[in-house]
Design an enzyme around this catalytic site. Structure first.
Site, PDB file in Angstrom:
ATOM      1  N   HIS A  80       0.839  -1.199   0.000  1.00  0.00           N
ATOM      2  CA  HIS A  80       0.000   0.000   0.000  1.00  0.00           C
ATOM      3  C   HIS A  80       0.876   1.251   0.000  1.00  0.00           C
ATOM      4  CE1 HIS A  80      -3.099  -2.854   0.762  1.00  0.00           C
ATOM      5  NE2 HIS A  80      -2.681  -3.122   1.989  1.00  0.00           N
ATOM      6  N   ARG A 258      -0.659  -4.793  -6.417  1.00  0.00           N
ATOM      7  CA  ARG A 258      -0.543  -6.239  -6.289  1.00  0.00           C
ATOM      8  C   ARG A 258       0.785  -6.751  -6.834  1.00  0.00           C
ATOM      9  NH1 ARG A 258      -5.801  -4.927  -7.293  1.00  0.00           N
ATOM     10  NH2 ARG A 258      -7.267  -5.672  -5.709  1.00  0.00           N
TER      11      ARG A 258
END
Length: 372
Positions: A80, A258
């Site tokens: 993140h 991802r």
């Protein structure tokens, strides 16, 4: 004032058909139940008893998002962004539709997160292992050309540079032959030092055959949490949850970059721009031996407290908009006006303009509120 919150589980493919149902004492489902969101995030605001949603009460200003998370299969390996990275990415992607699969940034916020195990065993991957340790793990995989190629990638001038190079190479699409050879070598691998890590990655490979993320997982720390134990995952830290039931709290964001174990879009350059490749262990935070556990996380967005009730009421101070999530037994919350609200397992009470709450009953609950 107290409001009763609930929500429908999100049916992500990695979710469990039994963990949330077992927690709530209902029949198992035929579809996966992965996450239940208790927040006002536009992606899925919580339902308020009476027919509205929480965003209509808060105006979408709640700084945290509280979740129940139930994983039967591994989630994607992910990272993140910081606030600065999220704002920059959000600005750059304004030309993309909200549902464009190439979009990386769903909002302009960072997403530090904390997860606390509710199941007796909760498996996760968190952070990158020092290269010297990973090279010892690779000894168990033999001497195929794929293993040799990965070793060469890890022999950089610094761990940080070597790991960045290795992750980028594995996810580039140019290393599939080597990835397949490394995964094949897992079948017969054994190591006294890394037996748990190899077993975990073998199980991941069975669920995601041929996925480069399987080899990325070999570079990461393997963690097993017991009930009440927690890990904090800061911005930039590569991680993935493997299995188990937990309470998760994070900044109110849905920004995910991802890095494997997913059929979804992987933007390798953007992932590498956000990824912190400094090797580090992720500390496991233990629950307190008494009724109240404060997890020592200093972020402005959220704070989380675990409460174990054994029949004696507890009066607890709260600050800002607070939420009480029931995860076991019988929990009742009473506000300053003396009105009591029974909170069923798997639902939450939302406290508006309260400075203290009285919790009573015999069970377990989590209190979420803005951080320090």
């Amino acid at each position: 004032m107290l409001l009763s919150l609930s929500n429908e589980p999100r049916d992500y493919a990695w979710g469990s058909t039994s963990l949330l149902a077992d927690l709530e004492g209902r029949e198992f489902t035929d579809v996966p139940e992965a996450e239940v969101w208790f927040g006002d995030h536009a992606g899925d605001p919580a339902d308020v008893a009476g027919g509205s949603t929480l965003d209509t009460v808060t105006g979408g200003t709640l700084p945290y998002l509280l979740k129940l998370l139930a994983a039967a299969d591994p989630l994607s390996i992910q990272v993140h962004p910081t606030i600065a990275q999220a704002r920059d990415g959000w600005d750059r992607e304004q030309g993309l539709a909200a549902d464009d699969p190439a979009r990386n940034y769903r909002d302009a916020n960072h997403k530090p997160e904390l997860i606390v195990a509710l199941s007796d065993r909760f498996e996760a991957l968190g952070g990158l292992r020092p290269v010297a340790d990973t090279l010892r793990l690779l000894d168990a995989l033999g001497e195929s050309s794929g293993v040799r190629a990965l070793r060469e990638r890890l022999e950089g001038d610094s761990d940080e540079d070597a790991l960045r190079d290795a992750v980028g190479w594995l996810l580039s699409g140019d290393s599939q032959r080597e990835v397949d050879e490394i995964i094949a070598a897992l079948a017969g691998a054994s190591s006294d030092e890394f037996d748990a890590e190899l077993s975990a990655v073998r199980a991941i490979a069975e669920r995601y055959p041929g996925d480069p993320g399987v080899v990325v997982a070999l570079l990461m720390n393997y963690l097993v949490l017991g009930r009440g134990e927690a890990i904090f995952l800061r911005a930039g830290l590569l991680h993935a949850y493997i299995s188990g039931l937990g309470v998760e709290i994070m900044a109110a964001s849905d920004n995910v970059l991802r890095g494997g174990l997913t059929p979804k879009h992987i933007d390798v350059p953007e992932l590498l721009s956000v990824l912190d490749t400094t090797p580090a262990e992720v500390p496991v935070l233990a629950p307190a031996p008494d009724a109240v556990t404060d997890y020592p996380i200093e972020v402005p967005d959220f704070a989380l407290r675990r409460i174990v009730l054994e029949g004696t009421p507890l009066s607890l101070e709260v600050s800002g908009p607070a939420m009480v999530l029931s995860t076991g037994g019988e929990v009742t919350v009473t506000g300053a006006d003396g009105v009591a609200l029974a909170v069923a397992v798997g639902t939450a009470a939302f406290a508006i303009d309260e400075t203290s709450l009285l919790l009573s009953g015999a069970g377990e609950a989590f209190i979420a509120q803005p951080g320090s």
